[in-house]
Design an enzyme around this catalytic site. Structure first.
Site, short mmCIF file in Angstrom:
data_model
loop_
_atom_site.label_atom_id
_atom_site.label_comp_id
_atom_site.label_asym_id
_atom_site.label_seq_id
_atom_site.Cartn_x
_atom_site.Cartn_y
_atom_site.Cartn_z
N HIS A 44 0.83 -1.19 0.00
CA HIS A 44 0.00 0.00 0.00
C HIS A 44 0.88 1.25 0.00
O HIS A 44 2.08 1.19 0.26
CB HIS A 44 -0.93 -0.01 1.20
CG HIS A 44 -2.01 -1.06 1.11
ND1 HIS A 44 -3.03 -1.16 2.03
CD2 HIS A 44 -2.23 -2.04 0.20
CE1 HIS A 44 -3.83 -2.16 1.68
NE2 HIS A 44 -3.36 -2.71 0.58
N GLU A 46 1.20 3.85 1.95
CA GLU A 46 1.89 4.24 3.18
C GLU A 46 3.18 3.43 3.38
O GLU A 46 4.23 3.97 3.75
CB GLU A 46 0.97 4.03 4.39
CG GLU A 46 -0.35 4.77 4.30
CD GLU A 46 -1.47 3.93 3.70
OE1 GLU A 46 -2.59 3.99 4.26
OE2 GLU A 46 -1.23 3.22 2.71
N CYS A 79 -1.80 -1.22 7.44
CA CYS A 79 -0.99 -0.01 7.33
C CYS A 79 -0.91 0.74 8.66
O CYS A 79 0.09 1.41 8.94
CB CYS A 79 -1.55 0.90 6.25
SG CYS A 79 -1.30 0.24 4.59
N TRP A 165 -16.05 14.64 -36.41
CA TRP A 165 -16.13 14.35 -34.96
C TRP A 165 -17.07 15.35 -34.32
O TRP A 165 -17.06 16.53 -34.70
CB TRP A 165 -14.75 14.44 -34.31
CG TRP A 165 -13.78 13.42 -34.81
CD1 TRP A 165 -12.79 13.62 -35.73
CD2 TRP A 165 -13.70 12.05 -34.40
NE1 TRP A 165 -12.08 12.45 -35.92
CE2 TRP A 165 -12.61 11.48 -35.11
CE3 TRP A 165 -14.42 11.26 -33.52
CZ2 TRP A 165 -12.25 10.14 -34.96
CZ3 TRP A 165 -14.05 9.95 -33.36
CH2 TRP A 165 -12.98 9.39 -34.07
N ASP A 195 -19.04 1.63 -36.96
CA ASP A 195 -17.74 2.29 -36.77
C ASP A 195 -16.56 1.34 -36.70
O ASP A 195 -15.41 1.78 -36.82
CB ASP A 195 -17.77 3.13 -35.48
CG ASP A 195 -18.83 4.21 -35.51
OD1 ASP A 195 -19.19 4.64 -36.62
OD2 ASP A 195 -19.29 4.62 -34.43
N GLU A 291 -20.01 3.10 -23.99
CA GLU A 291 -19.94 4.16 -24.99
C GLU A 291 -21.21 4.09 -25.83
O GLU A 291 -21.42 3.14 -26.57
CB GLU A 291 -18.68 4.03 -25.82
CG GLU A 291 -17.42 4.09 -24.95
CD GLU A 291 -16.17 4.41 -25.74
OE1 GLU A 291 -16.22 4.46 -26.99
OE2 GLU A 291 -15.13 4.61 -25.09
#
Length: 361
Positions: A44, A46, A79, A165, A195, A291
């Protein structure tokens, strides 16, 4: 804390299902060590920072970390134990752990050991960094986000379907950045046929391929004259087609090598997105970037099928009723019927603007 945030983003999209976390150690106003979480199973942030320091911290040392230090012994140890053993006496935290079972526990452990703890520094920014992790750990369900690119009057393309675009280069580069952030991308069959997208994240010379979902209820993409790129490129084994259970019968023989099929039940005339979510949970897929074109965007918004929206808007007006746009003929009677966003974030990308936030339904 700003420095720690920048460090955390070096692992952008690489830590799933863990959060991105950055940490710096400051002595006398100077950063003397830094670290970030690189990927699940590794140290991690830390611990990385303490290792980078490589010595006993001074009495005035301060540890800044973007997320509350963990207090449970997972694969890498707690941690909080590492911080206490290091001798650091002051810790500044960006945001508490969103996990309801752990929230505030690490802060309490540190304070009980005599460590001076401050929390809530750049909390909004630190929380926004881990949209996927926060949603996954609190709801045990993937964060499903829809992305769309629109003109000011809500159009996706010209009436002919021409759409390259809508937005400019900076906005399209930002889409690549978010593709890198999510472990999976999804598109509809019409987008694949129209596309032929690669659905990879291209950042300079580096190409990253997440899991690629194609929503194709009736498997019409398998009837294309030539195999779409997502079924035939070097990343074909990262492609999963989502289809109806009826369409899946005897479909394996038509699949390109490496491509996988997920049969899903139908709900009305569409695939059951709740079943899709459940399958993602089973497979450990914690986030999906969808998308959308006009039909899919309208369906997921009005059906409340997604959790989050990315709306890229260009300062252009198509001013053509025949152009494909967002929304169906709901015949709404009041502004109380709108679909609103919360926890909004904005970004200017050249002449374009990104608005993103959680969908309220």
């Amino acid at each position: 804390m700003g420095c720690a945030l920048e460090l955390a983003q070096r692992a952008w999209g690489q830590t799933h299902p863990n959060p991105m976390v950055g940490a710096v150690i400051v002595e006398g106003g100077t950063v003397v060590a830094q670290g970030w979480h690189h990927r699940a199973g590794e140290a991690h942030a830390e611990v990385e920072a303490l290792r980078a320091l490589g010595r006993q911290p001074s009495e005035e040392a301060i540890l800044y970390v973007t997320l509350e230090p963990c207090s449970t012994c997972g694969r890498t140890g707690a941690c909080t134990d590492a911080i206490i053993e290091s001798g650091i006496r002051r810790v500044v935290v960006g945001v508490e752990d969103p996990n309801p079972a752990h929230a505030g526990r690490g802060l309490g452990v540190l304070r009980a050991a005599g460590v001076d703890v401050t929390s809530g520094v750049l909390a909004a920014e630190c929380s926004d960094l881990n949209l996927i992790f926060n949603h996954w750990i609190t709801g045990q369900t993937p964060l499903i986000a829809a992305k769309m690119a629109l003109t000011l009057d809500g159009k996706f393309a010209a009436a002919s379907g021409h759409s390259r675009w809508v937005t400019g280069e900076q906005a399209r580069h930002d889409v690549m950045r978010w593709r890198r952030y999510f472990p999976a991308i999804a598109v509809g069959a019409n987008t694949v046929l129209r596309d032929d997208p690669g659905l990879t994240s291209r950042m300079g010379d580096e190409v990253c391929c997440p899991i690629r979902f194609v929503f194709d209820r009736n498997l019409k993409t398998l009837e294309a004259a030539s195999p779409p790129r997502v079924y035939s490129d070097a990343h074909a084994a990262r492609t999963i087609i989502l289809c109806s259970e009826a369409a899946a019968v005897d479909a394996d023989a038509r699949l390109a090598p490496g491509v996988t099929l997920w049969p899903l039940p139908e709900l009305g005339t569409h695939l059951d997105w709740r079943a899709f979510r459940r399958r993602c949970v089973e497979e450990g897929i914690c986030g999906v970037y969808v998308e959308t074109g006009p039909t899919l965007a309208t369906r997921v918004i009005e059906g409340g099928l997604v959790d989050y929206l990315f709306i890229y808007q260009a300062p252009k007006l198509m001013s053509d009723a025949a152009s494909p746009g967002l929304g169906s003929l709901r015949h709404s009677q009041s502004m109380n019927e709108v679909f609103a966003l919360r926890d909004l974030r904005f970004a200017s990308l050249g002449d374009d603007r990104l608005t993103r936030g959680f969908l309220q339904v």
